[in-house]
Write a protein that holds these residues in place. Structure first.
Motif, PDB file in Angstrom:
ATOM      1  N   GLY A 175       0.750  -1.002  -0.218  1.00  0.00           N
ATOM      2  CA  GLY A 175       0.371  -0.232  -0.049  1.00  0.00           C
ATOM      3  C   GLY A 175       0.811   1.239   0.107  1.00  0.00           C
ATOM      4  N   ASP A 176       0.445   2.302  -0.253  1.00  0.00           N
ATOM      5  CA  ASP A 176       1.395   3.408   0.080  1.00  0.00           C
ATOM      6  C   ASP A 176       2.181   3.476   0.511  1.00  0.00           C
ATOM      7  N   LYS A 177       0.960   3.156   2.127  1.00  0.00           N
ATOM      8  CA  LYS A 177       2.478   2.999   3.662  1.00  0.00           C
ATOM      9  C   LYS A 177       4.412   2.509   3.225  1.00  0.00           C
ATOM     10  N   HIS A 178       3.399   1.455   2.919  1.00  0.00           N
ATOM     11  CA  HIS A 178       5.011   0.258   2.525  1.00  0.00           C
ATOM     12  C   HIS A 178       5.827   1.041   1.006  1.00  0.00           C
ATOM     13  N   SER A 179       4.995   1.510   0.408  1.00  0.00           N
ATOM     14  CA  SER A 179       5.590   1.943  -1.165  1.00  0.00           C
ATOM     15  C   SER A 179       7.032   2.956  -1.333  1.00  0.00           C
ATOM     16  N   VAL A 180       7.229   3.180  -0.229  1.00  0.00           N
ATOM     17  CA  VAL A 180       8.578   3.568   0.076  1.00  0.00           C
ATOM     18  C   VAL A 180       9.431   2.759   0.157  1.00  0.00           C
ATOM     19  N   TYR A 181       9.407   1.698   0.751  1.00  0.00           N
ATOM     20  CA  TYR A 181      10.029   0.576   1.093  1.00  0.00           C
ATOM     21  C   TYR A 181      10.288  -0.715   0.204  1.00  0.00           C
ATOM     22  N   ALA A 182       9.569  -0.947  -0.513  1.00  0.00           N
ATOM     23  CA  ALA A 182       9.326  -1.678  -1.597  1.00  0.00           C
ATOM     24  C   ALA A 182       9.725  -1.457  -2.911  1.00  0.00           C
ATOM     25  N   ARG A 183       9.629   0.314  -3.095  1.00  0.00           N
ATOM     26  CA  ARG A 183      10.385   0.468  -4.204  1.00  0.00           C
ATOM     27  C   ARG A 183      12.243   0.417  -3.905  1.00  0.00           C
TER      28      ARG A 183
ATOM     29  N   GLU B 192       0.231   7.033  -8.864  1.00  0.00           N
ATOM     30  CA  GLU B 192       1.655   7.832  -9.328  1.00  0.00           C
ATOM     31  C   GLU B 192       2.532   6.691  -9.028  1.00  0.00           C
ATOM     32  N   ASN B 193       1.932   5.870  -7.914  1.00  0.00           N
ATOM     33  CA  ASN B 193       2.831   5.072  -6.876  1.00  0.00           C
ATOM     34  C   ASN B 193       2.453   3.699  -7.792  1.00  0.00           C
ATOM     35  N   ARG B 194       1.791   3.587  -8.276  1.00  0.00           N
ATOM     36  CA  ARG B 194       1.633   2.514  -9.545  1.00  0.00           C
ATOM     37  C   ARG B 194       2.381   2.689 -10.691  1.00  0.00           C
ATOM     38  N   ALA B 195       2.237   4.184 -10.863  1.00  0.00           N
ATOM     39  CA  ALA B 195       3.348   3.943 -11.916  1.00  0.00           C
ATOM     40  C   ALA B 195       4.779   4.088 -12.566  1.00  0.00           C
ATOM     41  N   TRP B 196       4.648   4.044 -10.896  1.00  0.00           N
ATOM     42  CA  TRP B 196       6.200   3.680 -10.274  1.00  0.00           C
ATOM     43  C   TRP B 196       6.841   2.561 -11.033  1.00  0.00           C
ATOM     44  N   PHE B 197       5.872   1.291 -10.323  1.00  0.00           N
ATOM     45  CA  PHE B 197       6.104  -0.088 -10.315  1.00  0.00           C
ATOM     46  C   PHE B 197       5.974  -0.441 -11.423  1.00  0.00           C
TER      47      PHE B 197
END
Length: 611
Positions: free
Chosen positions: A251-259, A288-293
């Motif tokens: 989710g958005d909260k953990h997206s910074v780790y997932a990147r 934004e996060n979906r597009a990055w991944f």
């Protein structure tokens, strides 16, 4: 007469002489038998982390599957198949009552009659030795307190659920070939509509049980056979590099780790495994996060609510993980938390001997003391005794049974072959369904993490843990001011402080979770230098500070130099991700420390030297 202070007491009395001679005789017999045995190597006595003493060949210890892993096995007479006799029994009056009971929600009361036919034998309530399919209220107790684990209410529900799941497993396997035959003729839609007459009662029961146990699959699949065919059978026909992959719930909260994790997988570890990222609706993961991944080669982003009925499941957070594994298009899945980092390509997990034997790789969590638990260790053991009709060989090894901690499994990394464990994953998902996770025993006894092995216990499928408990990797001592005891300016050099660490089958560091900083819950916490590590069973936990204190001299080990280099590559990537985001409020831009051999506490030679 010898004096009491005499050093030579072997001949101090006839009784003592007799006792000592017996000991010498036993030792002599042991060495004689060892000398004539087929095995010619030397033996070492090993104390397992579960406290069990076992003798293993010293040359073969790392290659002995049942030494390097804890393999859960079931007695053959515990795992009952479904037979045509069971199908025939469904046509009787008593069989109809059992039909209604098995097809009802797990919280439903038991059938009215006390004797029900299953196959050729009579099943009486309370007789667990005769059949697991009976409904044993006597074994559970009469309490209806749903807030307590280990007795009454919710545990009776889980006992009923376990019995339903075991019937479902036998029934599903009994009917699978008939479904596959229809699929070859492209007539699978007729499986429920026009079953063969001699199979019709069993097919109707299977359908009723699926509606009761797994109604949330019906949004996209007519039967669990359809789900199996799409995610397992079809996948098994693809090349191996397409049927294996990594699944993440983000989710958005953990997206910074997932990147960071995904960039590490691709750029540092050079992993080419395809990745599926699951999220729960538009509000869970931003565009934004979906597009990055999606820009990363080999990465797909999938809304799990398009696969399963969210109105019935109410998925969020870590609960998503087993459901993501279930609907993943990969047959062989590595479930990976967003803040978990490997020291080598995780694809090596598919070569694990425990995985090749039983189709899972599970890792133990660190030993969390039970002082803050809502439920006592005795109650946890009682829960297993009352909520499962029978268990495998594994539960006695758990910390619950040994009163050593609150949690057994760490679900930061879970590896499963769905060809072997499709039904097991259904059971694990059921353990995390709305009704089940709202029970007091779910929240207090295991939660999502331990539901993986307990779900396989429920449905009676073998599984494997790598035998080592979770340790710590990080820095020797604790030089972070806010982590030191108040009033103390000294650095305690008898401990390793940092991230929870997990090991391969040889007890060497493999992966860790909780990010790359000293304390991810504290704003501005610095990066670790990854100079030392220690195993769970070799130390004493200071859980509050995420430190493991050495239990004996030599327990602290230096991180190998090449692993330190890998870790520092991760730090640089993480800093780059923070700079790319450009939002310190979302992710701090931290200074990467200098990578110095002299920080390695043993001169930087590595090689896992004892500190």
């Amino acid at each position: 007469m010898s004096s009491p202070s005499s050093t030579f007491t072997i001949f101090s009395s006839p009784h003592r002489r007799s006792q000592d001679l017996r000991i010498l005789l036993v030792v002599a017999i042991f060495f004689f038998l060892a000398s004539i045995s087929q095995y010619q190597g030397s033996f070492d006595v090993s104390i397992d982390e579960d406290g069990q003493v076992q003798s293993v060949p010293s040359e073969a210890g790392d290659d002995d599957l049942y030494y390097t892993h804890h393999i859960a096995t079931f007695k053959n007479d515990q795992v009952r198949p479904w037979t045509m006799a069971d199908t025939e029994a469904l046509s009787t009056k008593e069989g109809q009552e059992m039909f209604e009971f098995l097809g009802a929600p797990p919280s439903s009361p038991r059938p009215v009659r006390g004797v029900l036919p299953i196959g050729r034998q009579q099943v009486r309530h309370g007789d667990e030795d005769k059949a697991d399919y009976s409904n044993n209220d006597a074994a559970v107790g009469s309490s209806t307190d749903h807030s307590r684990a280990g007795a009454g209410g919710s545990d009776r529900m889980f006992l009923h659920l376990a019995k339903r799941l075991r019937v479902y497993r036998g029934l599903w396997q009994h009917l699978q070939q008939d479904y596959e035959n229809l699929r070859v003729e492209e007539k699978q839609d007729q499986f429920y509509v026009r079953p063969l007459p001699d199979l019709a009662p069993a097919v109707r029961l299977l359908q009723k049980m699926e509606w009761s146990l797994f109604p949330w699959i019906l949004k996209s699949y007519a039967t669990t056979f359809d789900l199996y065919h799409e995610t397992v059978a079809a996948s098994s026909r693809r090349p191996i590099d397409e049927r294996r992959g990594i699944v993440m719930s983000v989710g958005d909260k953990h997206s910074v780790y997932a990147r960071t994790t995904i960039k590490v997988l691709r750029d540092v570890l050079k992993s080419s495994l395809p990745i599926e990222i699951y999220y729960v609706g538009e509000q869970d993961l931003s565009r934004e996060n979906r597009a990055w991944f999606e820009k990363v080669p080999g990465v797909k982003v999938i809304d799990i609510t398009t696969k399963l009925d969210q109105s019935l499941l109410h998925l969020s957070g870590p609960i998503v993980k087993p459901f993501a594994m279930l609907v993943s298009q990969f047959q062989e899945v590595i479930l990976l938390d967003a803040d978990s980092y490997f020291l080598q390509d995780p694809e090596i997990l598919f070569e694990d001997r425990g995985y090749q034997e039983v189709g899972t790789v599970f890792f133990y969590a660190r030993t969390v003391p039970n002082k803050n638990s809502k439920v006592s260790q005795a109650s946890k053991r009682a829960w297993l005794d009352t909520a499962l009709p029978s268990v495998s060989s594994h539960p006695p090894k758990t910390r619950w049974f040994r009163s050593k901690g609150d949690q057994d499994q760490d679900s930061g990394v879970v590896v499963m072959d769905k060809r072997i464990h499709f039904l097991g994953l259904l059971a694990i998902c059921k353990m995390n369904d709305v009704l089940e996770r709202n029970q007091g025993s779910y929240r207090a006894v295991w939660g999502e993490q331990d539901s993986f092995w307990i779900g396989l216990e429920m449905i009676q499928e073998r599984y494997s843990f790598i035998r080592f408990g979770g340790g710590v990797i990080g820095d020797l001592g604790d030089s972070i001011p806010y982590m030191q005891d108040s009033g103390s300016g000294s650095v305690k050099m008898d401990r390793v402080c940092g991230n929870p660490l997990h090991f391969n089958h040889k007890g060497q560091p493999l992966w860790w979770n909780s990010g790359l900083v000293r304390d991810k819950t504290t704003d501005g916490s610095p990066y670790l230098k990854y100079t030392a590590w220690i195993r769970d069973e070799h130390g004493i936990w200071d859980i509050e500070h995420s430190c493991l204190i050495q239990g004996f001299h030599g327990a602290l080990k230096e991180v190998e130099w090449n692993h330190r280099q890998t870790a520092f590559d991760m730090l640089r990537i993480d800093r780059g991700v923070a700079q790319e985001l450009g939002r310190p409020s979302v992710k701090n831009i931290l200074a990467v420390p200098r990578l110095l051999r002299t920080d390695g506490v043993k001169g930087g030679n590595g090689n896992n030297e004892a500190v």
